[in-house]
Design a protein around this motif. Structure first.
Motif: not given
Length: 130
Positions: A47-55, A60-66, A91-99
């Protein structure tokens, strides 16, 4: 539990709402998620890297790469697995993650592995009928 297999790499995710680290009155909600990565194929990969989309619930979407996950770039031989736990605040009581994870074969070629979309639900979310 959420699970998906790409190129013989199975990724399973189990999210958990962390009530003791959340402050709903202040709009702060925290989840832990445990990920298990299993090599069900016939070749060794790393495993070399990760990429997340957190909504969040407002869209609102936050992207995390590393590089790697939790400071590691695990090598998985056929039949091996790696498990880790991480977390995310919203900052909200629910969301979704995928990556996705980028994996590398011993010959240096790379490929992406899908992380299944998973729901971040808290007991503070009001249910809605569709």
């Amino acid at each position: 539990m959420y699970s998906e297999t790409t190129h013989a790499i199975r990724v399973s995710v189990r999210p958990e709402f962390l009530e003791d680290q959340s402050s709903p009155g202040e709009g702060h909600y925290v989840w832990a998620y445990t990920v298990r990565i299993e090599n069900t194929g016939g070749e060794t990969v790393q495993l070399r890297s990760r990429h997340w989309h957190i909504t969040d619930a407002r869209g609102r979407v936050q992207e995390v790469r590393g590089a790697g996950v939790v400071g590691e770039q695990p090598v998985l031989s056929p039949g091996q697995s790696f498990e880790y736990t991480s977390g995310t605040p919203l900052s909200t009581p629910s969301g979704i993650m995928v990556g996705s994870y980028q994996m590398e074969r011993t010959d240096g070629s790379r490929f992406d592995v899908r992380i299944p979309a998973f729901s971040l639900d808290s007991p503070h979310e009001r249910g809605a009928l569709n």
